[in-house]
Scaffold this active site. Structure first.
Site, PDB file in Angstrom:
ATOM      1  N   GLY A  34       0.899  -1.172   0.024  1.00 32.09           N
ATOM      2  CA  GLY A  34      -0.176   0.049   0.007  1.00 32.09           C
ATOM      3  C   GLY A  34       0.790   1.184  -0.034  1.00 32.09           C
ATOM      4  O   GLY A  34       2.346   1.282   0.248  1.00 32.09           O
ATOM      5  N   SER A 108       5.861  -1.719  -2.192  1.00 31.38           N
ATOM      6  CA  SER A 108       5.577  -2.802  -3.316  1.00 31.38           C
ATOM      7  C   SER A 108       4.424  -2.270  -4.225  1.00 31.38           C
ATOM      8  O   SER A 108       3.819  -2.947  -4.253  1.00 31.38           O
ATOM      9  CB  SER A 108       5.614  -4.244  -2.641  1.00 31.38           C
ATOM     10  OG  SER A 108       4.545  -4.157  -1.622  1.00 31.38           O
TER      11      SER A 108
END
Ligand code: ADP
Length: 198
Positions: A34, A108
């Site tokens: 996130g 990520s």
């Protein structure tokens, strides 16, 4: 690629199966993805506390213990981001083999890197949680003052500002930190994984 053709991995007597009998838990990698400020670290910490209180042995990998140590030579170019995730995944793989429940808290942002992690640890061990929160809200929180710096051009390639965040197309679970409290999100994750770890 090094001299991998001359490497012959040993079959160790004490293997994952034996360790599992000892720890009485089944390892899994809980991968939180996130935006910066979405709540990954906060949720990861509380989730680890909940696991501990319920008798599970876990380890949390986050920016603090990875970017400062193992990956301190890496920056934020596309190539370095990929290497960052590759190393995190390989460390996770060893920790899973050691029998731990692993939680990772990294932005990520790219589908490709999340897919790489999933492949490296085997998809049955991988549980992707999308920690969902709008850029506007994250920027409003601006926990570390990073959005302000990114807006001022002091940080380049900042996810959500001048670098994309690819929304996970197939997460195992989504938590929404604009609508849920921290403990609601933690409960949701714990509930979703509880059958997989015993
Ligand atoms: P990240 O690790 O994703 O960068 P942090 O966990 O460091 O994000 O910061 C998230 C901030 O948002 C914290 O200050 C946290 O207290 C706050 N917050 C408010 N509501 C929530 C929620 N429902 N879930 C997680 N964090 C929340």
């Amino acid at each position: 690629m090094g001299n991998s053709q001359n490497l012959f991995p040993h079959q160790h007597f004490v293997n994952a199966e034996l360790r599992r009998k000892l720890t009485k838990q089944k390892p899994i990698l809980i991968w939180l993805s996130g935006l910066s400020g979405s709540g990954k670290s906060t949720i990861a910490n509380e989730l680890e506390k909940k696991l501990y209180e319920n008798g599970f042995l876990s380890y949390l990998l986050d920016g603090d213990n990875i970017r400062i140590g193992l990956n301190k030579d890496l920056g934020f170019s596309d190539e370095d981001r990929k290497e960052n995730i590759r190393r995190i995944s390989e460390v996770s793989r060893l920790m899973l083999d050691a029998g731990l429940i692993v939680i990772t808290a990294f932005i990520s942002p790219f589908e490709e890197e999340r897919e790489l992690a999933k492949t490296l640890v085997n998809k049955e061990n991988y549980f992707l949680v999308h920690v969902n929160c709008s850029v506007e809200k994250c920027e409003q929180r601006d926990v570390k003052g990073l959005y302000k710096k990114a807006r001022a051009g002091e940080i380049k390639n900042f996810t959500g500002i001048d670098s994309p965040y690819e929304i996970p197309s197939d997460p195992n679970l989504i938590v929404d930190t604009e609508k849920e409290t921290v403990s609601e999100s933690v409960e949701k994750i714990f509930h979703a994984i509880s059958e997989k770890i015993t």
